[in-house]
Design an enzyme around this catalytic site. Structure first.
Site, PDB file in Angstrom:
ATOM      1  N   GLU A 159       0.797  -1.240   0.000  1.00 43.94           N
ATOM      2  CA  GLU A 159       0.000   0.000   0.000  1.00 43.94           C
ATOM      3  C   GLU A 159       0.825   1.284   0.000  1.00 43.94           C
ATOM      4  OE1 GLU A 159      -2.713  -0.418   3.294  1.00 43.94           O
ATOM      5  OE2 GLU A 159      -3.683  -2.165   2.438  1.00 43.94           O
ATOM      6  N   ASN A 200       2.139  -5.122  -3.152  1.00 43.16           N
ATOM      7  CA  ASN A 200       0.750  -5.492  -2.845  1.00 43.16           C
ATOM      8  C   ASN A 200      -0.070  -4.244  -2.511  1.00 43.16           C
ATOM      9  OD1 ASN A 200      -1.062  -7.811  -2.242  1.00 43.16           O
ATOM     10  ND2 ASN A 200      -1.060  -6.989  -0.155  1.00 43.16           N
ATOM     11  N   HIS A 236     -10.353  -6.433  -1.551  1.00 36.62           N
ATOM     12  CA  HIS A 236     -11.355  -6.376  -0.485  1.00 36.62           C
ATOM     13  C   HIS A 236     -12.557  -5.697  -1.131  1.00 36.62           C
ATOM     14  CE1 HIS A 236      -8.648  -7.729   2.591  1.00 36.62           C
ATOM     15  NE2 HIS A 236      -7.742  -6.865   2.171  1.00 36.62           N
ATOM     16  N   GLU A 266      -5.985 -10.919  -1.274  1.00 40.06           N
ATOM     17  CA  GLU A 266      -6.715 -10.725  -0.001  1.00 40.06           C
ATOM     18  C   GLU A 266      -8.218 -10.632  -0.251  1.00 40.06           C
ATOM     19  OE1 GLU A 266      -5.198  -7.482   2.384  1.00 40.06           O
ATOM     20  OE2 GLU A 266      -3.134  -7.894   1.831  1.00 40.06           O
TER      21      GLU A 266
HETATM   22  C1  XIL Z   1      -5.826  -6.652   8.459  1.00 39.46           C
HETATM   23  C2  XIL Z   1      -6.030  -7.879   9.321  1.00 39.46           C
HETATM   24  O1  XIL Z   1      -6.873  -8.785   8.665  1.00 39.46           O
HETATM   25  C3  XIL Z   1      -6.629  -7.474  10.654  1.00 39.46           C
HETATM   26  O2  XIL Z   1      -6.706  -8.591  11.521  1.00 39.46           O
HETATM   27  C4  XIL Z   1      -5.782  -6.380  11.293  1.00 39.46           C
HETATM   28  O3  XIL Z   1      -6.410  -5.937  12.471  1.00 39.46           O
HETATM   29  C5  XIL Z   1      -5.595  -5.216  10.341  1.00 39.46           C
HETATM   30  O4  XIL Z   1      -5.039  -5.691   9.120  1.00 39.46           O
HETATM   31  N1  XIL Z   1      -4.773  -4.816   3.800  1.00 39.46           N
HETATM   32  C6  XIL Z   1      -3.709  -5.582   4.204  1.00 39.46           C
HETATM   33  C7  XIL Z   1      -3.856  -6.472   5.376  1.00 39.46           C
HETATM   34  O5  XIL Z   1      -2.670  -5.622   3.511  1.00 39.46           O
HETATM   35  O6  XIL Z   1      -2.665  -6.614   6.087  1.00 39.46           O
HETATM   36  C8  XIL Z   1      -4.953  -6.030   6.305  1.00 39.46           C
HETATM   37  O7  XIL Z   1      -5.142  -7.032   7.280  1.00 39.46           O
HETATM   38  C9  XIL Z   1      -6.216  -5.760   5.526  1.00 39.46           C
HETATM   39  C10 XIL Z   1      -6.004  -4.677   4.510  1.00 39.46           C
END
Ligand code: XIL
Length: 350
Positions: A159, A200, A236, A266
């Protein structure tokens, strides 16, 4: 003679039952996503979180039955694995890596450089550029070396790009400058030359200012000979998002043409804020899963499809959004959802 005939019939009947039982047992043992995925060299996976990993036996058994890759969800993030300047905490990731090896599951490391989940000893101190460079280098190399040959891929930088396409003004950018990205890849590669290294991010799935900026950055990194293997697209997403699958496909394709892999890293599909009945929501959710798997299967260089969790019971979404949700492939009690079935069918028919 009569007696002999009877026993032959009995024997044939018995053999029939045995072979039917054998067929049923075998059929069931083949019923898993990973069995189908492995036939076509695909990695299908989930993130893995410490609490259920330690407490919930079924969680571990469903993962090892269904998935052949896992991403360590939180336990390799800077604050967890390196909470104090002189202290690394490898206990949980060590256990997860061991579990992966025992169950023939590939392990993805997540994540070496991010703006979130970094410890106070980094954020609360004003380091000079050289000091922060040396802290980051030593962090990356200590973690990557520990799992050399065991963690096959790393989300090296997570990110780093803002939605408007500019580099995010995080601590690494502010103190080290934009070269922190290139340096992170080079340091990780030095520590394990065989590990695959990824950039990522979220919000870069379609063609937009963020993915354009990501594309430009990747092109530059490749031109500078930076060791990078691919881009992870988090996905997401939600049933309310209007996905343009052709655009996603074209987006993947431009990265593939740079020689980079494109992976779904993810994925979860939210169903909250929708007027539909639960049954309809789950059908819509299944369509999103199915279409995204299709994009990956058809892409030139996409062989990894990872959901951000196994069961709705432990998803991060309610905590993140403040609303209850059901974004994953399994219900709270590990029943397969329609989304599971469509993925299964697609892998079977592909
Ligand atoms: C999230 C986890 O799933 C949670 O348990 C934690 O509290 C916060 O992070 N993008 C990412 C991940 O790259 O690392 C994140 O994971 C979700 C968003």
């Amino acid at each position: 003679m009569k007696f002999k005939n009877k026993s032959i019939i009995k024997l044939v009947f018995l053999l029939l039952i045995i072979s039917m039982l054998y067929f049923i047992v075998n059929k069931n043992s083949n019923k898993s996503l990973r069995v189908l995925a492995e036939k076509q060299d695909i990695l299908i996976g989930t993130s893995i979180a410490s609490l259920p990993f330690l407490k919930d036996k079924e969680y571990r058994s469903v993962i090892s039955r269904e998935f052949n890759v896992v991403t360590i969800e939180n336990d390799l993030k800077f604050a967890r694995v390196h909470p104090q300047k002189e202290t690394y905490n490898f206990l949980i990731p060590d256990l997860m890596v061991e579990y992966g090896i025992e169950n023939n599951i590939s392990i993805r490391g997540h994540t070496l450089v991010w703006h979130n989940q970094i410890p106070d000893w980094i954020t609360q101190v004003q380091y000079s550029k050289d000091e922060l460079k040396s802290i980051l280098k030593s962090h990356i190399q200590t973690v990557v070396k520990r799992y050399k040959g065991k963690i096959y891929a790393w989300d090296v930088v997570n990110e780093a790009i803002d939605n408007d396409g500019n580099l995010r003004r995080n601590i690494w950018m502010n103190v080290i400058g934009p070269e922190y990205i290139e340096l992170a890849f080079r340091w990780a590669h030095e520590a394990d030359p065989n590990a695959q290294l990824y950039y990522n991010d979220y919000g870069n799935e379609s063609i937009n200012s963020k993915s354009d900026a990501t594309y430009k950055l990747m092109k530059k990194l490749k031109a500078n000979g930076v060791p990078i293997d691919g881009v992870g697209f988090q996905f997401h997403t939600s049933i309310n998002t209007k996905h343009n699958y052709t655009e996603i496909k074209n987006n993947f394709s431009r990265f593939n043409k740079l020689g980079l892999k494109t992976e779904i890293t993810e994925l979860d599909v939210k169903v909250q804020n929708s007027p539909l009945s639960m049954e309809r929501k789950l059908e819509e959710q299944a369509k999103v899963y199915s279409n995204l798997l299709e994009v990956c299967l058809k892409a030139e260089k996409c062989n990894t499809f990872i959901t951000w969790g196994v069961t709705d019971k432990y998803t991060w979404i309610p905590m993140y959004t403040g609303n209850e949700d059901y974004p994953l492939l399994f219900t709270d009690d590990y029943k397969k959802k329609p989304s599971y079935d469509v993925i299964y069918n697609k892998l079977q028919n592909d």
